[in-house]
Write a protein that holds these residues in place. Structure first.
Motif: not given
Ligand SMILES: Nc1ncnc2c1ncn2[C@@H]1O[C@H](COP(=O)(O)OP(=O)(O)OP(=O)(O)O)[C@@H](O)[C@H]1O
Ligand SMILES: [Mg+2]
Length: 219
Positions: A186-187, A154-155, A78-79, A29, A158-159, A136, A33-34
């Protein structure tokens, strides 16, 4: 690159994504990346160096040229960035409408895609009323519906739960099979490893890789 007058957040980036390639981008983090993705989808300018997109040097592009380049890119933010004054259907249809397509030509595709991501019942809902994972999935549907030449995510998982993550990944793999270049930050190392796709890593704004796929094939 840097944000306004802040410090450089990316350094000495040298990356070439071949047409039709599939890469993951990992890193802790805050690693950048973003920020790297923003450079690629033209939301940020680099402070040094050159960005070429589809063979064009973006420094020589007018605003209109850049807008046209952006239309060739599908982005999962991502958001999420869903438009809350539009329904789920209208959000997903947005890139197609922007490309001048008529509702009759894409309505079925949008409905089918929504049911693939498990949101068949949400078609007329307002995005405000959805959970994070549901938003998402709408954001992913919007990014892939126009079969963009380049897909940046972007991720994107993630959700959602792991099973849905695998299902969503199949959408990206399918898009890649159809010819799109795909780059996914991605994480989720389990998902990254399972995909078998080559991995780029960012640490403190410095990029390394791509490391080759851990095992052949990407299904
Ligand atoms: N809008 C912004 N304005 C100023 N600094 C920013 C902005 N966005 C990101 N940064 C800074 O840039 C660096 C890289 O951030 P970035 O969002 O690219 O990281 P990331 O790898 O995507 O992290 P995460 O995994 O948490 O999403 C961080 O130090 C962050 O504080
Ligand atoms: Mg990020």
């Amino acid at each position: 690159m840097r944000y306004s007058h802040g410090p450089d957040v990316l350094h000495d980036i040298n990356l070439n994504l071949s047409p039709g390639s599939f890469h993951f981008l990992t890193g802790p983090s805050g690693a950048g990346k973003s920020s790297l993705l923003k450079l690629i989808y033209l939301a940020q300018n680099g402070s040094k160096g050159q960005v070429q997109l589809f063979g064009q040097d973006v420094a020589h592009c007018s605003r209109r040229d850049k807008a046209l380049l952006r239309r060739r890119i599908g982005v999962v933010f991502q958001e999420f960035r869903l438009l809350e004054h539009l329904s789920v259907f209208e959000n997903i249809a947005l890139p197609l409408r922007a490309a001048g397509e008529k509702r009759e030509s894409y309505e079925e595709d949008v409905v089918e895609l929504l049911s693939w991501v498990g949101l068949g019942d949400a078609i007329n809902k307002n995005p405000r009323t959805l959970s994070g994972g549901e938003k998402q999935r709408v954001a992913i549907a919007r990014a892939v519906v126009g079969k963009p030449e380049l897909l940046i995510a972007d991720e994107p998982t993630g959700n959602v739960d792991p099973e849905m993550g695998i299902r969503l990944m199949r959408l990206f793999v399918e898009l890649n099979r159809l010819g799109s270049t795909v780059l996914i930050a991605s994480h989720d190392l389990q998902l990254v490893r399972a995909s078998g796709a080559p991995v780029l890593t960012i640490n403190d704004g410095r990029l390394s890789g791509p490391k080759p796929a851990r095992r052949p094939g990407r299904s």
